[in-house]
Design an enzyme around this catalytic site. Structure first.
Site, mmCIF file in Angstrom:
data_model
loop_
_atom_site.group_PDB
_atom_site.id
_atom_site.type_symbol
_atom_site.label_atom_id
_atom_site.label_comp_id
_atom_site.label_asym_id
_atom_site.label_seq_id
_atom_site.Cartn_x
_atom_site.Cartn_y
_atom_site.Cartn_z
ATOM 1 N N ARG A 104 0.830 -1.247 -0.152
ATOM 2 C CA ARG A 104 -0.052 -0.078 0.071
ATOM 3 C C ARG A 104 0.815 1.366 -0.143
ATOM 4 O O ARG A 104 1.174 1.781 1.053
ATOM 5 C CB ARG A 104 -0.864 0.028 1.230
ATOM 6 C CG ARG A 104 -1.786 -1.097 1.303
ATOM 7 C CD ARG A 104 -3.065 -1.072 2.498
ATOM 8 N NE ARG A 104 -3.851 -2.003 2.273
ATOM 9 C CZ ARG A 104 -4.801 -2.311 3.338
ATOM 10 N NH1 ARG A 104 -4.812 -1.546 4.575
ATOM 11 N NH2 ARG A 104 -5.739 -3.369 3.053
ATOM 12 N N TYR A 137 12.587 -1.624 -3.118
ATOM 13 C CA TYR A 137 12.448 -0.150 -3.351
ATOM 14 C C TYR A 137 13.533 0.469 -3.722
ATOM 15 O O TYR A 137 14.556 0.114 -3.341
ATOM 16 C CB TYR A 137 11.770 0.282 -1.782
ATOM 17 C CG TYR A 137 10.279 0.001 -1.466
ATOM 18 C CD1 TYR A 137 9.282 0.918 -1.795
ATOM 19 C CD2 TYR A 137 10.003 -1.054 -0.651
ATOM 20 C CE1 TYR A 137 7.883 0.717 -1.707
ATOM 21 C CE2 TYR A 137 8.447 -1.257 -0.532
ATOM 22 C CZ TYR A 137 7.688 -0.264 -0.872
ATOM 23 O OH TYR A 137 6.328 -0.802 -0.768
ATOM 24 N N ASP A 142 2.397 5.113 -0.258
ATOM 25 C CA ASP A 142 1.581 6.321 0.328
ATOM 26 C C ASP A 142 1.452 7.280 -0.690
ATOM 27 O O ASP A 142 1.618 7.224 -1.636
ATOM 28 C CB ASP A 142 2.668 6.751 1.676
ATOM 29 C CG ASP A 142 2.757 5.745 2.712
ATOM 30 O OD1 ASP A 142 1.835 5.111 2.931
ATOM 31 O OD2 ASP A 142 3.830 5.943 3.324
ATOM 32 N N ARG A 173 11.391 5.546 3.958
ATOM 33 C CA ARG A 173 11.578 6.785 4.027
ATOM 34 C C ARG A 173 12.369 7.357 5.168
ATOM 35 O O ARG A 173 13.253 8.235 5.307
ATOM 36 C CB ARG A 173 10.463 7.488 3.712
ATOM 37 C CG ARG A 173 9.731 7.232 2.397
ATOM 38 C CD ARG A 173 8.132 8.012 2.420
ATOM 39 N NE ARG A 173 8.158 9.096 2.692
ATOM 40 C CZ ARG A 173 6.919 9.647 2.967
ATOM 41 N NH1 ARG A 173 5.739 8.977 2.893
ATOM 42 N NH2 ARG A 173 6.512 10.963 3.367
#
Length: 296
Positions: free
Chosen positions: A69, A129, A71, A242
């Site tokens: 999911r 990622y 952001d 992040r």
């Protein structure tokens, strides 16, 4: 209305339905205009767009399950999703059919039929990622939505050295927003690296796209303007990548020592880590499943 025919069936119920097919989608999207993947009551989402496209093509209201999911503002090169359907549309034809009903910033890269037991979320074994930072003197305005800009020149080698302590199985609650969000904050990171690149080849590879094989080439040029962080793990916590990037940036600026990442992990304290990096630089690159063939 509860119990209506157009309400999405639970996963178990759909699984048992006679004649049901399971369609897997590989999606790429520019997350700028969306409030993340998940359906929101009053804001646009990627999931809502995909579900609406499926409804228009099949006439069925189906829930779409995703691998991660993402952001608000986060992008994807290889988001994986699946939905169940009674439609007899050939599996490969879902790609062009759905594309006619999707906005230009959401692309169906591939559609295929998979066993009913496949679930994009729970069947995944690894996710990758990528975070892109531009620390050159002038950031091209065309990339303002697709990378983070650092006003400070970063020491990419120091940042890379720091990533060594990420490898292995650890409790990563120090990088999780509003712990606890999951049953456990223990995750295993298989690969992590930081390097410079003198170009921004986000969309390339064997099929013209980037999820299956990285096209990045480490640059020997010391002032190459892009600093790239890549990480692969069995799963990620909310805002985990992040928060790691924010901490690495502090190390790259010289505000913290190279071993600071290890100190943060051992602290189990989110307050010890750096700030959460902006979403524009983050990309979900690839999701792997047991049945997938290894990348060539």
């Amino acid at each position: 209305m509860s119990g209506s025919d157009d309400e999405p069936l639970p996963f178990e119920a759909v699984n048992a339905a006679s004649g049901t097919r399971n369609i897997r989608l590989t999606l790429a999207y520019d997350g700028t205009e969306y409030n993340g993947w998940q359906v929101q009551p009053d804001r646009p989402s990627v999931q809502a767009c995909v579900e609406q496209a499926i409804r228009k093509i099949t006439g069925e209201q189906r829930r779409v399950y995703c691998a991660g999911r993402t952001d608000a503002g986060v992008h994807a090169l290889g988001q994986e999703a699946n939905f169940f359907t009674l439609s007899r549309i050939p599996a490969a034809s879902f790609r062009p059919a759905l594309q006619t009903e999707l906005p230009d910033d959401i692309v169906v890269v591939q559609s295929q039929e998979v066993p009913l037991g496949f679930h994009a979320t729970f069947s995944a074994i690894r996710k990758s990622y990528r975070y892109v930072i531009h620390d050159g003197a002038v950031c091209p305005p065309f990339l303002r939505r697709y990378c983070a800009h650092s006003r400070f020149v970063l020491d990419a080698e120091r940042m890379h050295q720091a990533t060594a302590c990420l490898l292995g199985t650890h409790d990563f609650r120090c990088f999780e927003k509003e712990y606890p969000n999951k049953l456990t904050s223990v995750r295993t990171i298989m690969d992590a690296r930081v390097f410079r690149s003198d170009c921004w080849p986000m969309w390339q590879g064997e099929h013209g796209w980037g999820p299956r094989q990285s096209g990045w080439q480490t640059s020997a040029v010391a002032d190459a303007p892009f600093v790239i962080f890549e990480v692969m793990a069995d799963g990620f916590l909310y805002n985990m990548v992040r928060a790691i990037v924010g901490t690495l940036t502090d190390i790259g600026r010289g505000r913290q020592p190279v071993n600071y990442l290890q100190t943060v992990i051992q602290s189990l304290d989110r307050a010890a880590a750096g700030m959460t990096a902006v979403p524009e630089g983050l990309y979900l690159v690839n999701v792997e499943y047991p049945q997938d063939k290894p990348a060539a």
